[in-house]
Design a protein around this motif. Structure first.
Motif, PDB file in Angstrom:
ATOM      1  N   ILE A  23      45.881  29.096  34.107  1.00  0.00           N
ATOM      2  CA  ILE A  23      45.059  30.047  34.859  1.00  0.00           C
ATOM      3  C   ILE A  23      44.528  31.106  33.898  1.00  0.00           C
ATOM      4  CG2 ILE A  23      45.070  31.854  36.634  1.00  0.00           C
ATOM      5  CD1 ILE A  23      47.365  30.282  38.002  1.00  0.00           C
ATOM      6  N   VAL A  24      43.212  31.231  33.824  1.00  0.00           N
ATOM      7  CA  VAL A  24      42.610  32.353  33.110  1.00  0.00           C
ATOM      8  C   VAL A  24      42.408  33.454  34.144  1.00  0.00           C
ATOM      9  CG1 VAL A  24      40.684  33.174  31.710  1.00  0.00           C
ATOM     10  CG2 VAL A  24      41.465  30.801  31.499  1.00  0.00           C
ATOM     11  N   TYR A  25      43.003  34.606  33.875  1.00  0.00           N
ATOM     12  CA  TYR A  25      43.025  35.702  34.850  1.00  0.00           C
ATOM     13  C   TYR A  25      42.189  36.876  34.336  1.00  0.00           C
ATOM     14  CZ  TYR A  25      44.433  39.475  37.833  1.00  0.00           C
ATOM     15  OH  TYR A  25      44.388  40.526  38.702  1.00  0.00           O
ATOM     16  N   GLY A  26      41.276  37.390  35.159  1.00  0.00           N
ATOM     17  CA  GLY A  26      40.401  38.489  34.765  1.00  0.00           C
ATOM     18  C   GLY A  26      40.890  39.838  35.238  1.00  0.00           C
TER      19      GLY A  26
ATOM     20  N   PHE B  82      40.319  40.289  29.456  1.00  0.00           N
ATOM     21  CA  PHE B  82      39.724  41.583  29.764  1.00  0.00           C
ATOM     22  C   PHE B  82      38.272  41.409  30.207  1.00  0.00           C
ATOM     23  CE2 PHE B  82      37.205  45.247  28.169  1.00  0.00           C
ATOM     24  CZ  PHE B  82      37.649  46.177  29.087  1.00  0.00           C
ATOM     25  N   ILE B  83      37.910  42.066  31.324  1.00  0.00           N
ATOM     26  CA  ILE B  83      36.551  42.055  31.861  1.00  0.00           C
ATOM     27  C   ILE B  83      36.074  43.509  31.918  1.00  0.00           C
ATOM     28  CG2 ILE B  83      35.091  41.374  33.795  1.00  0.00           C
ATOM     29  CD1 ILE B  83      36.461  38.990  32.490  1.00  0.00           C
ATOM     30  N   PRO B  84      35.005  43.867  31.211  1.00  0.00           N
ATOM     31  CA  PRO B  84      34.581  45.276  31.153  1.00  0.00           C
ATOM     32  C   PRO B  84      34.194  45.884  32.504  1.00  0.00           C
ATOM     33  CG  PRO B  84      33.586  44.017  29.376  1.00  0.00           C
ATOM     34  CD  PRO B  84      34.224  43.026  30.293  1.00  0.00           C
ATOM     35  N   LEU B  85      33.489  45.131  33.350  1.00  0.00           N
ATOM     36  CA  LEU B  85      33.039  45.651  34.647  1.00  0.00           C
ATOM     37  C   LEU B  85      33.670  44.858  35.782  1.00  0.00           C
ATOM     38  CD1 LEU B  85      29.231  46.308  34.027  1.00  0.00           C
ATOM     39  CD2 LEU B  85      31.015  48.024  34.380  1.00  0.00           C
ATOM     40  N   ASN B  86      34.365  45.561  36.663  1.00  0.00           N
ATOM     41  CA  ASN B  86      35.052  44.902  37.767  1.00  0.00           C
ATOM     42  C   ASN B  86      34.091  44.118  38.653  1.00  0.00           C
ATOM     43  OD1 ASN B  86      36.384  44.895  40.641  1.00  0.00           O
ATOM     44  ND2 ASN B  86      38.042  45.254  39.182  1.00  0.00           N
ATOM     45  N   SER B  87      32.883  44.627  38.816  1.00  0.00           N
ATOM     46  CA  SER B  87      31.916  44.005  39.728  1.00  0.00           C
ATOM     47  C   SER B  87      31.474  42.617  39.291  1.00  0.00           C
ATOM     48  CB  SER B  87      30.690  44.907  39.880  1.00  0.00           C
ATOM     49  OG  SER B  87      30.122  45.198  38.616  1.00  0.00           O
ATOM     50  N   THR B  88      31.769  42.225  38.038  1.00  0.00           N
ATOM     51  CA  THR B  88      31.372  40.899  37.551  1.00  0.00           C
ATOM     52  C   THR B  88      32.460  39.843  37.755  1.00  0.00           C
ATOM     53  OG1 THR B  88      32.185  41.301  35.296  1.00  0.00           O
ATOM     54  CG2 THR B  88      29.930  41.990  35.789  1.00  0.00           C
ATOM     55  N   ILE B  89      33.629  40.253  38.233  1.00  0.00           N
ATOM     56  CA  ILE B  89      34.748  39.310  38.349  1.00  0.00           C
ATOM     57  C   ILE B  89      34.482  38.187  39.361  1.00  0.00           C
ATOM     58  CG2 ILE B  89      37.165  39.111  39.106  1.00  0.00           C
ATOM     59  CD1 ILE B  89      37.736  41.707  37.611  1.00  0.00           C
ATOM     60  N   PRO B  90      33.965  38.462  40.584  1.00  0.00           N
ATOM     61  CA  PRO B  90      33.741  37.349  41.508  1.00  0.00           C
ATOM     62  C   PRO B  90      32.822  36.257  40.956  1.00  0.00           C
ATOM     63  CG  PRO B  90      33.694  39.414  42.696  1.00  0.00           C
ATOM     64  CD  PRO B  90      33.724  39.761  41.243  1.00  0.00           C
ATOM     65  N   ALA B  91      31.774  36.646  40.240  1.00  0.00           N
ATOM     66  CA  ALA B  91      30.869  35.642  39.663  1.00  0.00           C
ATOM     67  C   ALA B  91      31.593  34.790  38.632  1.00  0.00           C
ATOM     68  CB  ALA B  91      29.659  36.325  39.035  1.00  0.00           C
ATOM     69  N   ALA B  92      32.488  35.411  37.848  1.00  0.00           N
ATOM     70  CA  ALA B  92      33.253  34.661  36.854  1.00  0.00           C
ATOM     71  C   ALA B  92      34.224  33.691  37.520  1.00  0.00           C
ATOM     72  CB  ALA B  92      34.006  35.627  35.945  1.00  0.00           C
TER      73      ALA B  92
ATOM     74  N   LEU C  28      37.009  32.122  35.259  1.00  0.00           N
ATOM     75  CA  LEU C  28      38.314  32.618  35.664  1.00  0.00           C
ATOM     76  C   LEU C  28      38.786  31.766  36.835  1.00  0.00           C
ATOM     77  CD1 LEU C  28      37.531  36.467  35.904  1.00  0.00           C
ATOM     78  CD2 LEU C  28      38.495  35.268  33.923  1.00  0.00           C
ATOM     79  N   GLN C  29      40.063  31.479  36.891  1.00  0.00           N
ATOM     80  CA  GLN C  29      40.599  30.797  38.074  1.00  0.00           C
ATOM     81  C   GLN C  29      41.086  31.829  39.103  1.00  0.00           C
ATOM     82  OE1 GLN C  29      41.380  29.385  34.754  1.00  0.00           O
ATOM     83  NE2 GLN C  29      39.463  28.444  35.436  1.00  0.00           N
ATOM     84  N   ILE C  30      41.628  32.938  38.616  1.00  0.00           N
ATOM     85  CA  ILE C  30      42.009  34.055  39.474  1.00  0.00           C
ATOM     86  C   ILE C  30      41.550  35.326  38.777  1.00  0.00           C
ATOM     87  CG2 ILE C  30      43.909  35.277  40.629  1.00  0.00           C
ATOM     88  CD1 ILE C  30      45.552  32.757  40.590  1.00  0.00           C
TER      89      ILE C  30
END
Length: 314
Positions: A30-33, A63-73, A79-81
């Motif tokens: 699992i790659v986790y953001g 690490f993801i700089p902007l939280n708002s981009t996590i769902p697209a990833a 990302l799996q989760i």
């Protein structure tokens, strides 16, 4: 010369049989953001203390700089989760993404002073009314800090639409204040501590204390089809978070906990020592999502009425 054949006699009843090694349960990768805040402490602890590993999960925090981009990833399977804030997650569902909640990160608390709205030195911004017409940086439009701050403005009788919100990642906040590009930032530790220590800004308000206590600040989410195919992994992920929460809640573990957090959010020891750590809330229930739905509807952020009971992976 005659070749001799080796003949194995049948084993007598009750005799020992040849033991075959048990097939090892497959490991799920699992790659986790995550973003650089303490609300992700339970994930960091579960990695470092082996709670994921003992459940056959190989979790790689990214690490993801902007939280708002996590769902697209998550949607693209980069990302799996991942850990979007509740508002970012609910907006992504409202926009058509079929993602579900696997577990929870940090929780709101009346004593929480780890995030605030910080004014640029010399601006004199203090009250909610002072933000009208000002440029305010937020680490993700529509994310937890942004939505909570707008809720505080509205509760204080201020039209948040009269505030100019600009998306800027946490590491940029100090430089943008010093350069005069922003009048204030809605930020969190460790970046807030650095801004305050440098003299670039001051706490205008710990606005988050108006939020109801015990509401999630981070949700661990995944695609519904991924959870359906990896049900044991999804359950194991949540169970590891529960174990990590127990670790976090033991005062004797504080030094180890801070060292683990520092590894992932990259802060010097003197800053880390002063950081407030969000209380963990690994299991999410419907009333917690209902709270965020209500707050977002009040800000006209949702077009639909989410059925929260269908959004939590069981």
């Amino acid at each position: 010369m005659k070749r001799r054949r080796l003949v194995l006699a049948p084993l007598a009843a009750g005799a020992a049989t040849l033991a075959l090694p048990a097939r090892a349960q497959a490991t799920t990768r699992i790659v986790y953001g995550y973003t650089a805040v303490t609300d992700f402490a339970s994930v960091f602890v579960a990695v470092e203390e082996g709670y994921f590993k003992k459940r056959n999960l190989e979790v790689e925090p990214k690490f993801i700089p902007l939280n708002s981009t996590i769902p697209a990833a998550i949607q693209s399977d980069s990302l799996q989760i991942g850990g979007p804030t509740p508002s970012v997650y609910l907006q992504s569902v409202d926009g058509g993404l079929d993602h579900v909640v696997v577990g929870g990160g940090g929780l709101t608390a009346k004593s929480q002073t780890g995030y605030a709205v910080v004014g640029r030195a010399g601006t004199g911004i203090r009250s909610a009314q002072d933000f009208v017409g000002k440029k305010v940086g937020v680490p993700g439009l529509g994310a937890f800090l942004h939505v909570g701050f707008r809720g505080w403005l509205k509760q204080s009788g201020v039209d948040y639409k009269k505030v100019n919100f600009i998306e800027a990642s946490f590491p940029q906040h100090g430089d943008l204040l010093r350069g005069g590009s922003l009048d204030a930032v809605v930020t969190a530790d460790p970046f807030m501590a650095r801004i305050l220590d440098s003299g670039a800004g001051y706490v205008a308000s710990y606005y988050g204390t108006f939020l109801t206590e015990g509401m999630p600040t981070i949700l661990h989410t995944a695609r519904r089809d991924w959870v359906a195919k990896n049900q044991a992994a999804a359950r194991g992920f949540r169970e590891a978070l529960v174990e990590a929460a127990a670790f976090i809640n033991k005062p004797a573990n504080e030094a180890r906990l801070r060292a683990i957090i520092g590894k992932y959010i990259k802060v010097p020891p003197e800053v880390l020592a002063k950081m407030q750590i969000s209380p963990p809330g690994p299991v999410i229930v419907e009333k917690q999502l209902d709270y965020w739905v209500g707050l977002m509807k009040d800000q006209e952020m949702l077009r639909t009425d989410p059925k929260v009971a269908t959004l939590i992976a069981r």
